[in-house]
Design an enzyme around this catalytic site. Sequence first.
Site, mmCIF file in Angstrom:
data_model
loop_
_atom_site.group_PDB
_atom_site.id
_atom_site.type_symbol
_atom_site.label_atom_id
_atom_site.label_comp_id
_atom_site.label_asym_id
_atom_site.label_seq_id
_atom_site.Cartn_x
_atom_site.Cartn_y
_atom_site.Cartn_z
ATOM 1 N N LYS A 174 3.290 -15.410 2.855
ATOM 2 C CA LYS A 174 3.943 -16.023 1.545
ATOM 3 C C LYS A 174 5.159 -16.438 1.772
ATOM 4 O O LYS A 174 5.484 -15.904 0.304
ATOM 5 C CB LYS A 174 2.715 -15.392 0.664
ATOM 6 C CG LYS A 174 2.192 -15.950 -0.752
ATOM 7 C CD LYS A 174 1.179 -17.608 -0.466
ATOM 8 C CE LYS A 174 1.239 -18.198 -2.168
ATOM 9 N NZ LYS A 174 0.449 -19.551 -1.402
ATOM 10 N N TYR A 192 0.509 -0.965 0.037
ATOM 11 C CA TYR A 192 -0.206 -0.434 0.085
ATOM 12 C C TYR A 192 0.570 1.449 0.155
ATOM 13 O O TYR A 192 0.694 1.905 -0.131
ATOM 14 C CB TYR A 192 -1.070 0.417 1.459
ATOM 15 C CG TYR A 192 -1.575 -1.032 1.456
ATOM 16 C CD1 TYR A 192 -2.090 -1.953 0.006
ATOM 17 C CD2 TYR A 192 -3.452 -0.739 1.488
ATOM 18 C CE1 TYR A 192 -2.931 -3.016 0.644
ATOM 19 C CE2 TYR A 192 -4.113 -2.220 2.005
ATOM 20 C CZ TYR A 192 -4.224 -3.169 1.045
ATOM 21 O OH TYR A 192 -5.130 -3.802 0.843
ATOM 22 N N ASP A 229 -5.271 -6.596 5.114
ATOM 23 C CA ASP A 229 -6.689 -5.847 5.058
ATOM 24 C C ASP A 229 -7.428 -6.671 5.038
ATOM 25 O O ASP A 229 -8.659 -7.243 5.239
ATOM 26 C CB ASP A 229 -6.396 -5.274 3.980
ATOM 27 C CG ASP A 229 -7.377 -4.151 3.419
ATOM 28 O OD1 ASP A 229 -8.023 -3.666 4.606
ATOM 29 O OD2 ASP A 229 -7.108 -4.053 1.895
ATOM 30 N N ASP A 273 -10.919 -8.633 6.994
ATOM 31 C CA ASP A 273 -12.375 -8.313 6.878
ATOM 32 C C ASP A 273 -13.052 -9.880 6.673
ATOM 33 O O ASP A 273 -14.129 -10.403 7.241
ATOM 34 C CB ASP A 273 -13.098 -8.205 5.139
ATOM 35 C CG ASP A 273 -12.371 -6.453 4.826
ATOM 36 O OD1 ASP A 273 -12.597 -6.230 5.959
ATOM 37 O OD2 ASP A 273 -13.625 -6.469 4.731
ATOM 38 N N ASP A 285 -2.763 -18.299 1.985
ATOM 39 C CA ASP A 285 -3.889 -18.836 1.250
ATOM 40 C C ASP A 285 -4.492 -20.092 2.921
ATOM 41 O O ASP A 285 -6.005 -20.518 2.950
ATOM 42 C CB ASP A 285 -3.655 -19.507 0.188
ATOM 43 C CG ASP A 285 -2.392 -20.181 0.290
ATOM 44 O OD1 ASP A 285 -1.518 -20.097 1.069
ATOM 45 O OD2 ASP A 285 -2.243 -21.116 -0.461
HETATM 46 C C1 IPM Z 1 -9.725 -0.970 5.634
HETATM 47 C C2 IPM Z 1 -9.652 -0.651 4.517
HETATM 48 C C3 IPM Z 1 -8.786 0.846 4.042
HETATM 49 C C4 IPM Z 1 -7.848 -0.051 3.591
HETATM 50 C C5 IPM Z 1 -9.039 1.483 2.426
HETATM 51 C C6 IPM Z 1 -10.754 1.993 2.943
HETATM 52 C C7 IPM Z 1 -8.104 2.081 2.302
HETATM 53 O O1 IPM Z 1 -10.253 -1.249 3.239
HETATM 54 O O2 IPM Z 1 -9.311 -0.597 6.470
HETATM 55 O O3 IPM Z 1 -8.763 -2.290 6.014
HETATM 56 O O4 IPM Z 1 -7.147 -0.696 2.900
HETATM 57 O O5 IPM Z 1 -6.657 -0.861 4.945
HETATM 58 MG MG MG Z 2 -9.742 -2.960 4.975
#
Ligand code: IPM
Ligand code: MG
Length: 357
Positions: free
Chosen positions: A192, A141, A248, A252, A224
């Site tokens: 990885k 990133y 990231d 989620d 993975d």
């Molecule tokens: C998170 C979000 C952010 C990221 C985005 C909105 C830039 O997905 O905080 O997980 O990718 O870090």
């Molecule tokens: Mg995110």
Amino acid sequence: MTKKIAVFAGDGIGPEVMDEALRVLLRVNDKYSLGMEIEKGLVGGCAYDQHGTPLPESSLKLAKSADAVMLGAVGGLKWDTLDYSLRPERALLGLRGELDLYANLRPAKVHPALADASTLKREVVDGVDIMVVRELVGGMYFGKPKGVEKLPDGTERGFNTEVYTTPEIERIAKVAFEVARKRGKKLCSVDKANVLESSGLWRRVVIEVAKAYPDVALSHMYVDNCAMQLIRWPNQFDVIVTNNMFGDILSDEASMLTGSIGMLPSASLSGKKGMYEPIHGSAPDIAGQGKANPIATILSVAMMLDYTFDASSAAKEIENAVTKALDGGYRTADIYSDGMKKVSTKEMGDVILKAIA
Ligand code: IPM
Ligand code: MG
């Protein structure tokens, strides 16, 4: 001594969930005489609309001068066609980078009353209590070179760079070991390393850092496999440490174990200073309708009290109030099931406030 908190509600459902979180914050501020002062600013799409940039200089200054930052959410369809450098998301990356908030803590804890709200079976998610420690200011990133270039044949080439240095890995590994030490003393480092050189270095450095933490059991997993194990047998995990991109994605995924991404708070730390935000996004599809779940942002206030201000009793009281609201059957739409009491964003805030005597 007053403690200054910079508040950026942002876009979409950000302002709605932040309103509720601030009501809770002000209540515990009074109750525990915490001496907190709030100063609001603009970041994200709303800042772009007013100032032509998602992270205005004045907002960055405010964030830098504060002891802690509270953030709602940024982004929305309206800004999705802007250049990457002007998108609302850039404000988040900018704040993280400028404040060097390298350690992102994302707890995924299944509340017993919500075990049936998960898309996974109750017996799989019951008791899950995982902390994802995500490196937040390095890797893909932030890595350079990056860009999109035109090729002589008229096609294009897009590229980003996954890059980590020894000190960057060392500092996030130390945070993860410290966190593990205070919890179940199990740390799984996710990489990885079978394919990526940067992951190979990651693994070697984590093994080196582990020597100072003989009381923590360290394991390694390819990303993975980890994605699969998280839904196969999530209870095997205590603390997970991983790079920016894998963190990231995996955070989620871990959030769905708890029933809704609307439940998960986060802390992004550089020492004591931190930025606190729900892990969910701005959800433009439900913005302004009172449907959003404010719990992730309210729990982010609790994390702030805990990690930046060492006000653990106040933090605990907020967590207990959330538990009480859920045990009482109150549910926003994202966690609603038959027989429960469906409430709006503000009503959920009311119920939680009421539980804070
Ligand atoms: C998170 C979000 C952010 C990221 C985005 C909105 C830039 O997905 O905080 O997980 O990718 O870090
Ligand atoms: Mg995110």
